[in-house]
Motif scaffolding. Sequence first.
Motif, PDB file in Angstrom:
ATOM      1  N   ARG A   1      -3.946  14.330  -1.396  1.00 47.75           N
ATOM      2  CA  ARG A   1      -4.746  13.306  -0.717  1.00 47.75           C
ATOM      3  C   ARG A   1      -3.917  12.046  -0.481  1.00 47.75           C
ATOM      4  NH1 ARG A   1      -8.631   9.145  -2.024  1.00 47.75           N
ATOM      5  NH2 ARG A   1      -8.217   9.376  -4.249  1.00 47.75           N
ATOM      6  N   ASN A   2      -3.081  11.716  -1.434  1.00 48.02           N
ATOM      7  CA  ASN A   2      -2.264  10.520  -1.277  1.00 48.02           C
ATOM      8  C   ASN A   2      -1.060  10.751  -0.376  1.00 48.02           C
ATOM      9  OD1 ASN A   2      -3.234   8.047  -2.944  1.00 48.02           O
ATOM     10  ND2 ASN A   2      -3.713   9.842  -4.197  1.00 48.02           N
TER      11      ASN A   2
ATOM     12  N   THR B   1       1.332   9.942  -5.303  1.00 54.39           N
ATOM     13  CA  THR B   1       1.658  11.305  -4.873  1.00 54.39           C
ATOM     14  C   THR B   1       2.355  12.105  -5.964  1.00 54.39           C
ATOM     15  OG1 THR B   1       3.841  10.749  -3.955  1.00 54.39           O
ATOM     16  CG2 THR B   1       1.937  10.516  -2.479  1.00 54.39           C
TER      17      THR B   1
ATOM     18  N   ASP C   1      -1.383  12.514   2.303  1.00 52.45           N
ATOM     19  CA  ASP C   1      -2.035  12.322   3.593  1.00 52.45           C
ATOM     20  C   ASP C   1      -2.222  10.833   3.886  1.00 52.45           C
ATOM     21  OD1 ASP C   1      -2.185  15.069   3.824  1.00 52.45           O
ATOM     22  OD2 ASP C   1      -4.270  15.197   3.153  1.00 52.45           O
ATOM     23  N   ARG C   2      -2.645  10.075   2.875  1.00 50.74           N
ATOM     24  CA  ARG C   2      -2.812   8.628   3.039  1.00 50.74           C
ATOM     25  C   ARG C   2      -1.463   7.966   3.354  1.00 50.74           C
ATOM     26  NH1 ARG C   2      -7.181   5.890   0.576  1.00 50.74           N
ATOM     27  NH2 ARG C   2      -5.704   4.287  -0.129  1.00 50.74           N
ATOM     28  N   LEU C   3      -0.417   8.414   2.679  1.00 52.51           N
ATOM     29  CA  LEU C   3       0.903   7.847   2.888  1.00 52.51           C
ATOM     30  C   LEU C   3       1.376   8.058   4.324  1.00 52.51           C
ATOM     31  CD1 LEU C   3       3.320   6.448   1.516  1.00 52.51           C
ATOM     32  CD2 LEU C   3       4.175   8.721   0.929  1.00 52.51           C
ATOM     33  N   GLU C   4       1.083   9.225   4.859  1.00 54.20           N
ATOM     34  CA  GLU C   4       1.460   9.507   6.249  1.00 54.20           C
ATOM     35  C   GLU C   4       0.742   8.554   7.213  1.00 54.20           C
ATOM     36  OE1 GLU C   4       1.518  13.291   9.400  1.00 54.20           O
ATOM     37  OE2 GLU C   4       0.925  13.575   7.305  1.00 54.20           O
ATOM     38  N   LEU C   5      -0.543   8.331   6.985  1.00 55.64           N
ATOM     39  CA  LEU C   5      -1.297   7.414   7.838  1.00 55.64           C
ATOM     40  C   LEU C   5      -0.787   5.982   7.712  1.00 55.64           C
ATOM     41  CD1 LEU C   5      -4.956   8.700   7.289  1.00 55.64           C
ATOM     42  CD2 LEU C   5      -3.622   8.840   9.400  1.00 55.64           C
ATOM     43  N   LEU C   6      -0.550   5.534   6.488  1.00 54.88           N
ATOM     44  CA  LEU C   6      -0.075   4.170   6.273  1.00 54.88           C
ATOM     45  C   LEU C   6       1.293   3.959   6.923  1.00 54.88           C
ATOM     46  CD1 LEU C   6      -1.102   3.762   2.537  1.00 54.88           C
ATOM     47  CD2 LEU C   6      -2.007   2.425   4.450  1.00 54.88           C
TER      48      LEU C   6
ATOM     49  N   GLN D   1       0.828   3.644  10.626  1.00 58.47           N
ATOM     50  CA  GLN D   1       0.255   2.343  10.963  1.00 58.47           C
ATOM     51  C   GLN D   1       1.323   1.250  10.890  1.00 58.47           C
ATOM     52  OE1 GLN D   1      -3.119   1.811   8.361  1.00 58.47           O
ATOM     53  NE2 GLN D   1      -4.217   3.543   9.239  1.00 58.47           N
TER      54      GLN D   1
ATOM     55  N   THR E   1       0.819   3.917  -2.976  1.00 59.48           N
ATOM     56  CA  THR E   1       0.317   5.239  -2.594  1.00 59.48           C
ATOM     57  C   THR E   1       1.356   6.299  -2.899  1.00 59.48           C
ATOM     58  OG1 THR E   1      -1.082   4.283  -0.859  1.00 59.48           O
ATOM     59  CG2 THR E   1      -0.587   6.631  -0.691  1.00 59.48           C
TER      60      THR E   1
ATOM     61  N   LYS F   1       0.833  -1.203   0.000  1.00 56.01           N
ATOM     62  CA  LYS F   1       0.000   0.000   0.000  1.00 56.01           C
ATOM     63  C   LYS F   1       0.869   1.255   0.000  1.00 56.01           C
ATOM     64  CE  LYS F   1      -4.129  -1.817   2.329  1.00 56.01           C
ATOM     65  NZ  LYS F   1      -4.995  -1.698   3.541  1.00 56.01           N
TER      66      LYS F   1
END
Length: 250
Positions: free
Chosen positions: A191-192, A179, A194-199, A202, A175, A171
Amino acid sequence: MPYPLRTLQRVGYREATALLNPTSTHPISTKARRTTTPCILSAHPRTINQPTKMLNAPNIPALHDHATAYWHNPTSPIEATTPLDKLILDHHRANFDLWHTEDQARAPHVTGEAMIAIKHNIDRLNQQRNDLVERIDIALLEAVPNQPLTAPLHSETPGLMIDRLSILALKIFHTEEETRRPDAAPEHHQRNRDRLELLTAQRNDLAAALTALWAEVLAGTRRFKLYRQLKMYNDPTLNPVLYAQPTKTS
């Protein structure tokens, strides 16, 4: 010579892949260039810290990242190291191939016999993935054969946690591609990011949890046991679609 994993850890995914292929003007390949040719390899032995009792949990994300970049753009050889690392990368390769095979199934133009073949491949890779999770757990259990039965039982095995780390690595890789996709809008890139930071957060949390679990297992303050997946869909004696007799027509 391969680049050390510690070098690849310090740089971003684009830069890491550029290191693996310095002549490429667009380092990370598109889906059209992805390959599913088996390449079950491990990282360069000089880049792996010797783990205590086999499992070097903090190193697994770097191992996954190195292999993911290599399989998308194989330009630099990477050598096998420990038997456990090879199992981890065999498993990661199954997830890698499963990811891209599932992408094929989502293509709007795929129908009929092609879709059936893709579904069979998905089932085969899923079985391989689950079998390798069990093999990882068996190898780790052999390293700690005398776990105290009085220690609390951890409901999730190290192999299942490594499976989650593998999926997060895929992922994160894809992702990161989004970016900087040339045909996408700046809003898509953000948006990606931001998603990359969350992933990434995690995955860091999960790697830390695996490190803590393994330390407790070695200390005898927590234990785990093998949980068989017992999948039914590939078993012709258990799946009624496979064992049912065809209906006779007049």
